[in-house]
Design an enzyme around this catalytic site. Sequence first.
Site, short mmCIF file in Angstrom:
data_model
loop_
_atom_site.label_atom_id
_atom_site.label_comp_id
_atom_site.label_asym_id
_atom_site.label_seq_id
_atom_site.Cartn_x
_atom_site.Cartn_y
_atom_site.Cartn_z
N ASP A 39 -53.36 24.92 -20.21
CA ASP A 39 -53.40 26.54 -20.62
C ASP A 39 -54.09 26.61 -18.85
OD1 ASP A 39 -54.41 27.93 -22.86
OD2 ASP A 39 -55.30 28.54 -21.25
N ILE A 40 -53.68 28.35 -19.14
CA ILE A 40 -54.74 28.70 -17.37
C ILE A 40 -56.04 29.17 -17.89
CG2 ILE A 40 -55.17 31.43 -18.10
CD1 ILE A 40 -52.90 32.02 -15.34
N ASN A 97 -53.66 29.86 -33.79
CA ASN A 97 -53.75 30.74 -33.65
C ASN A 97 -52.76 32.20 -34.43
OD1 ASN A 97 -56.99 31.04 -32.96
ND2 ASN A 97 -56.35 31.55 -31.24
N HIS A 110 -47.47 29.06 -30.96
CA HIS A 110 -48.32 27.94 -29.57
C HIS A 110 -49.31 27.67 -30.45
CE1 HIS A 110 -50.33 31.83 -28.90
NE2 HIS A 110 -51.01 31.49 -28.43
N HIS A 112 -52.46 24.78 -29.80
CA HIS A 112 -53.36 24.42 -28.55
C HIS A 112 -53.50 23.13 -28.89
CE1 HIS A 112 -54.83 28.44 -27.38
NE2 HIS A 112 -54.53 28.53 -28.66
P1 5GP Z 1 -54.15 32.73 -28.20
O1 5GP Z 1 -54.91 33.25 -28.36
O2 5GP Z 1 -53.14 33.25 -28.28
O3 5GP Z 1 -54.06 31.71 -29.37
O4 5GP Z 1 -53.78 31.48 -26.53
C1 5GP Z 1 -53.08 32.06 -25.31
C2 5GP Z 1 -53.69 31.23 -24.97
O5 5GP Z 1 -52.80 31.59 -23.35
C3 5GP Z 1 -54.83 31.60 -23.93
O6 5GP Z 1 -55.84 30.08 -24.16
C4 5GP Z 1 -54.84 31.67 -22.65
O7 5GP Z 1 -56.06 31.46 -21.65
C5 5GP Z 1 -53.63 31.46 -22.32
N1 5GP Z 1 -52.37 31.59 -21.32
C6 5GP Z 1 -52.29 33.18 -20.79
N2 5GP Z 1 -52.65 33.65 -19.84
C7 5GP Z 1 -51.54 32.48 -19.58
C8 5GP Z 1 -50.57 32.18 -18.27
O8 5GP Z 1 -50.06 33.19 -17.64
N3 5GP Z 1 -50.14 30.87 -18.52
C9 5GP Z 1 -51.14 30.01 -18.82
N4 5GP Z 1 -50.61 28.47 -18.77
N5 5GP Z 1 -52.21 30.30 -20.35
C10 5GP Z 1 -52.17 31.71 -20.75
#
Ligand code: 5GP
Length: 126
Positions: A39-40, A97, A110, A112
């Site tokens: 994760d970024i 999520n 996705h 985590h």
């Molecule tokens: P969500 O809130 O949709 O469950 O999680 C999305 C996740 O994607 C977040 O933890 C966010 O930090 C990660 N994320 C968003 N953009 C990027 C990206 O460009 N690269 C990576 N590696 N992670 C990302």
Amino acid sequence: MPVNGLGQYDDGNVFARILRGEIPCKRVYEDEFALAFHDIAPQAPLHVLVIPKTRYVSLADFSTGASEAEIAGFWRAVTTVAKQLELETPGYRVLTNMGPNSGQEVPHFHVHIFGGKPLGHMLVRT
Ligand code: 5GP
């Protein structure tokens, strides 16, 4: 229409772009069903995302629309990644999520994987 409030799959979402190689990622695992990368903005010492290679906006959409092989392959990949990261013995947390109330930001299904320290009791705050 996918089975949640997220609308149709958007090929411009960031994970679709990572899958197409348009955006770099720190890859940790890949097979025919899944890609895993760091994760970024990590929220634990180890925070890895696992995404299916197919176009589903959420867990509900994936569960409804994916084939048995895709579903089995994806979830096996999740546990393979955790094992590869040596998280099996100390333990880890898996989270997805799903839809607006969860705060889902990226509309490509996705999971985590969090690990690397004791994570406390769940993540939900009221
Ligand atoms: P969500 O809130 O949709 O469950 O999680 C999305 C996740 O994607 C977040 O933890 C966010 O930090 C990660 N994320 C968003 N953009 C990027 C990206 O460009 N690269 C990576 N590696 N992670 C990302």
